[in-house]
Scaffold this active site. Structure first.
Site, short mmCIF file in Angstrom:
data_model
loop_
_atom_site.label_atom_id
_atom_site.label_comp_id
_atom_site.label_asym_id
_atom_site.label_seq_id
_atom_site.Cartn_x
_atom_site.Cartn_y
_atom_site.Cartn_z
N TYR A 257 -5.92 0.95 -5.12
CA TYR A 257 -6.24 2.11 -4.28
C TYR A 257 -6.91 3.17 -5.14
O TYR A 257 -6.40 3.51 -6.21
CB TYR A 257 -4.97 2.68 -3.63
CG TYR A 257 -5.32 3.76 -2.64
CD1 TYR A 257 -5.69 3.42 -1.34
CD2 TYR A 257 -5.34 5.10 -3.00
CE1 TYR A 257 -6.06 4.39 -0.43
CE2 TYR A 257 -5.71 6.08 -2.10
CZ TYR A 257 -6.07 5.72 -0.82
OH TYR A 257 -6.45 6.68 0.09
N GLN B 43 -3.72 19.62 -18.84
CA GLN B 43 -2.77 19.05 -17.88
C GLN B 43 -2.64 19.97 -16.67
O GLN B 43 -2.61 19.53 -15.52
CB GLN B 43 -1.39 18.91 -18.56
CG GLN B 43 -0.48 17.91 -17.94
CD GLN B 43 -1.12 16.56 -17.82
OE1 GLN B 43 -1.13 16.01 -16.73
NE2 GLN B 43 -1.70 16.03 -18.87
N HIS C 21 2.94 12.25 -21.07
CA HIS C 21 2.10 12.36 -22.26
C HIS C 21 2.85 13.17 -23.30
O HIS C 21 3.33 14.27 -22.99
CB HIS C 21 0.79 13.11 -21.97
CG HIS C 21 -0.01 12.56 -20.84
ND1 HIS C 21 0.11 13.02 -19.54
CD2 HIS C 21 -0.94 11.58 -20.80
CE1 HIS C 21 -0.72 12.34 -18.76
NE2 HIS C 21 -1.37 11.46 -19.49
N GLU D 176 33.89 -22.00 -10.14
CA GLU D 176 33.36 -20.95 -9.27
C GLU D 176 33.57 -21.29 -7.79
O GLU D 176 33.13 -20.54 -6.92
CB GLU D 176 31.86 -20.69 -9.56
CG GLU D 176 31.63 -20.02 -10.92
CD GLU D 176 30.28 -19.32 -11.06
OE1 GLU D 176 29.40 -19.51 -10.20
OE2 GLU D 176 30.12 -18.56 -12.03
N ASN E 25 -2.34 10.32 -2.26
CA ASN E 25 -1.59 11.48 -1.76
C ASN E 25 -0.19 11.05 -1.27
O ASN E 25 0.20 9.90 -1.42
CB ASN E 25 -2.37 12.20 -0.66
CG ASN E 25 -2.57 11.33 0.58
OD1 ASN E 25 -1.85 10.34 0.79
ND2 ASN E 25 -3.53 11.69 1.40
N SER F 149 1.53 15.11 -12.85
CA SER F 149 1.26 14.77 -14.25
C SER F 149 1.95 15.76 -15.19
O SER F 149 2.19 16.91 -14.84
CB SER F 149 -0.25 14.78 -14.47
OG SER F 149 -0.58 14.07 -15.63
N ASP G 200 -7.05 9.59 -21.93
CA ASP G 200 -7.33 9.59 -20.48
C ASP G 200 -8.55 8.75 -20.15
O ASP G 200 -8.63 8.14 -19.08
CB ASP G 200 -7.59 11.02 -19.99
CG ASP G 200 -6.33 11.85 -19.91
OD1 ASP G 200 -5.23 11.26 -19.95
OD2 ASP G 200 -6.44 13.09 -19.82
N HIS H 50 27.65 -27.71 -5.67
CA HIS H 50 26.97 -27.59 -6.96
C HIS H 50 27.53 -28.65 -7.93
O HIS H 50 26.79 -29.34 -8.62
CB HIS H 50 27.19 -26.20 -7.57
CG HIS H 50 26.32 -25.12 -7.00
ND1 HIS H 50 26.40 -24.72 -5.69
CD2 HIS H 50 25.35 -24.36 -7.57
CE1 HIS H 50 25.51 -23.74 -5.49
NE2 HIS H 50 24.86 -23.51 -6.61
N GLN I 295 -3.18 3.71 6.03
CA GLN I 295 -3.76 2.56 6.73
C GLN I 295 -4.34 1.54 5.74
O GLN I 295 -4.28 0.33 5.98
CB GLN I 295 -4.80 2.98 7.79
CG GLN I 295 -6.00 3.76 7.28
CD GLN I 295 -5.76 5.26 7.21
OE1 GLN I 295 -4.61 5.73 7.12
NE2 GLN I 295 -6.83 6.04 7.24
#
Lengths: 426, 426
Positions: free
Chosen positions: A123, A252, A321, A408, A207, A230, A354, A413, A184
């Site tokens: 994205y 920053q 950072h 167990e 966002n 950040s 960066d 098993h 979406q």
């Protein structure tokens, strides 16, 4: 005047907050996800019209559009992108892991197979937050991992997708680009639509709606971390240049009013020098308003009485950072337990990492460096255990394994092992 | 008679479902988390009384109780636990990763530092699902990673904690054991209380409330995967022994009515042999009722016309456990893209891996092997990037980095580099 909180390390405590969204936002996102799940492309287009105010016909960006983008970007910028890409590739190549196996003389083979994910979705946010560096940092680790298909989603934008985003995507090997954004886009990537293929993992910033959507589809697909605002922490001893510390804090602070610039120093005098530098440099910034709010509300200059206390503050914050503007910065590496990226020395300003040096800029925020890592090739592979037991291994260990299962209370098993022992007279 | 669905591979499609809980359950868990956040130990004790019907004074299990547990477990069982532990340790030792760095002649140093998590919490369910193997599989990778503090939470139980759970915990290096369970235990581990220290990561299986709680605290702390019902896929060619295939399917089916046993074969004849064997062997099982329901509702025997189609089915299911009961099983490893653990050949029955061989039995379920890995040492470390730029590196690259920042409209980023170039005349 800019107000900066200067406090002593004994009075500092770090409260991390990792809430993602309120109930109303969550309901809105849940609705979007359900619509996209049910109505596919049609829902994606309707939400794009509603939220982005753009009518889209074709979701896929064509090769012609990508080629046209190249004409709008300077050759110099393309060259810098390529150099950054090559640095990022070289660093991430070092992260590749190999499949391995071990053998025993009784014939046992145990191993771990490494396989890349089949398909991932990246994205890329739109608007002022459209950063080509973010394309490089998300796509390259997937490509180095061997992911065959890397699809990218980014909002259509009223003036189209920024050319540099298309160029960056092309330069680092994105397979398909779709002009959709928001929750979406995340829903489409998680569930697939007629046009958009379902992926195995979704990465990239966005966002609050994108973040909520990623959290909601987690499990159906994998996601990278949910990034918070950040942060930087600049650690200064007497050797630090206050103007560099202030400049890096401001780099920053300009991101977002919620971005946090911390500093830890060994003296009140250094703290005050940095405060003065913040004031001087703030006045010269384009994004002055954002940076000022961030500095006044989020920033802290913390005075530590000694090195041990400075290190304690670093590990308490577990910063995204960390800059070590100190003498012999490498000598601190053993003591630093929690940090996303560690920048050492007076020339290693955060922007070096960066954009350009090679390590990833997608880093754990809000103290999650306590348990999370930078985005890496590891995020785009998965492992499978491999177990081969020979007849001889079964003779040696079969009865113990059946015994363990019986203890167990898992009788089927035990029988799965016993049937082989009996039938073959082991 | 047991009904098993036998279908052709072209008619098979796998629908994964990864929903975790309904709204009512989520509200209940949210309430528990908020109470524990606010009232600490007091809330934990109140919920323990309410849900486990046990009054607890002291949350911490004492060293005396652990020693007393040893007297109640057979020496033979303890020996098997130790042998399994040593196998698991040996395998997981191979997963350890090293910090590394690279250098350039201009002085640049780039690296990746590996650091273990500080403190992790392992959840061990109570009741009939209390498996010592689960203690070993969750704790050992954390210990090999170098985690200093490994705390365990397990419900108090009306008759106390099963002795074998305490023994297994002691044998593999758990630091502290707390007698609490459910969502309240997860909340206590995520936020800390007066008695229970806040951890960085929570792992281990649990009921739906535990799963919801883990998902809710994710972000505040890290979690392992949210496990769905257990699954096996047995792939058989003509060489497979139908009785072994059936036994292994039943070992999965006995776990839970929702556990899924799949089989893919190359012929209808083999499918029918396996069906008959399921019927014969089901009658002999202690947990017959559970296994029968699982087989009738969840199991599928899928007939594939050829090897390529068999592989397609495997990758479509992306099974937690995959058994390759075929000739030349190693020849399939390249084609198998998605599986938690791959068991090769006629002797490699799933219980070999569940208890003893060494690889982890905490595996991705519900098709999440598409993007997730077995629990491993990787889950208990995190990485930090390391960046050192020398003066020479800044001379060579500083202007390009500032240029990149300017192109992204981040002027304070550009200035953080420019101030060094100017001030030192680079």
């Amino acid at each position: 005047m800019v107000q900066v909180q200067i406090i002593e390390s004994k009075d500092f405590s770090y409260n991390r907050n990792v809430e993602t969204g309120n109930q109303e936002q969550m309901n809105a996102v849940l609705h979007i996800i359900n619509e996209v799940k049910t109505h596919g492309d049609q829902a994606v287009k309707a939400f794009t019209k509603q939220f982005d105010r753009v009518d889209i016909e074709e979701l896929l960006v064509s090769e012609e559009e990508i080629q046209a983008a190249y004409a709008k970007v300077s050759q110099e910028y393309i060259q810098t992108i390529r150099e950054a890409r090559d640095n990022i590739r070289r660093y991430h190549e070092k992260q590749k892991q190999s499949s391995w196996f071990t053998t025993e003389e009784n014939g046992t083979v145990l191993g771990q197979k490494v396989t890349p994910l089949d398909r991932v979705g990246v994205y890329v946010p739109g608007g002022t937050a459209a950063y080509p560096s973010s394309v490089l940092m998300n796509v390259i680790p997937a490509q180095i991992a061997g992911v065959r298909e890397i699809v990218m989603c980014t909002p259509p934008g009223k003036d189209g997708i920024p050319p540099i985003i298309l160029v960056a995507a092309k330069e680092c090997g994105v397979t398909h680009i779709y002009r959709i954004g928001g929750a979406q886009a995340v829903a489409a990537l998680a569930y697939g639509t007629e046009s958009i293929p379902k992926v195995d993992k979704i990465t990239g910033p966005g966002n609050i709606y994108v973040a909520i959507a990623k959290k909601m589809v987690f499990g159906m697909v994998d996601i990278d971390m949910i990034a918070g605002p950040s942060e930087i922490l600049v650690a200064c001893d007497e050797s630090a240049d206050a103007s560099y510390a202030a400049a890096d804090m401001l780099s920053q602070a300009e991101h977002d009013v919620l971005a946090a610039a911390y500093c830890v120093t060994l003296s009140r005098q250094k703290a005050e020098e940095i405060h003065r530098e913040l004031e001087i440099q703030l006045a010269q910034l384009n994004r002055n308003e954002i940076a000022k709010q961030s500095i006044e509300n989020q920033a802290r200059i913390i005075i530590a009485p000694n090195r041990a206390e400075m290190v304690r503050v670093i590990n308490e914050i577990a910063p995204e950072h960390l800059e070590m503007m100190v003498e012999e910065p490498f000598s601190y590496l053993g003591e630093i337990r929690h940090a996303g990226a560690i920048f050492l020395g007076r020339y290693s300003s955060e922007p070096v990492g960066d954009y350009f040096a090679g390590p990833n800029h997608v880093l754990p925020t809000s103290g999650t460096a306590r348990f999370s890592s930078p985005l890496s090739v590891d995020d785009f592979i998965k492992k499978s255990s491999v177990i081969y037991y020979s007849k001889q291994a079964m003779i040696e260990h079969g009865r113990k394994i059946a015994g363990f299962a019986n203890e167990e209370g898992l009788d089927a098993h035990a029988k799965a092992v016993a049937i082989r022992i009996e039938k073959e007279g082991l």
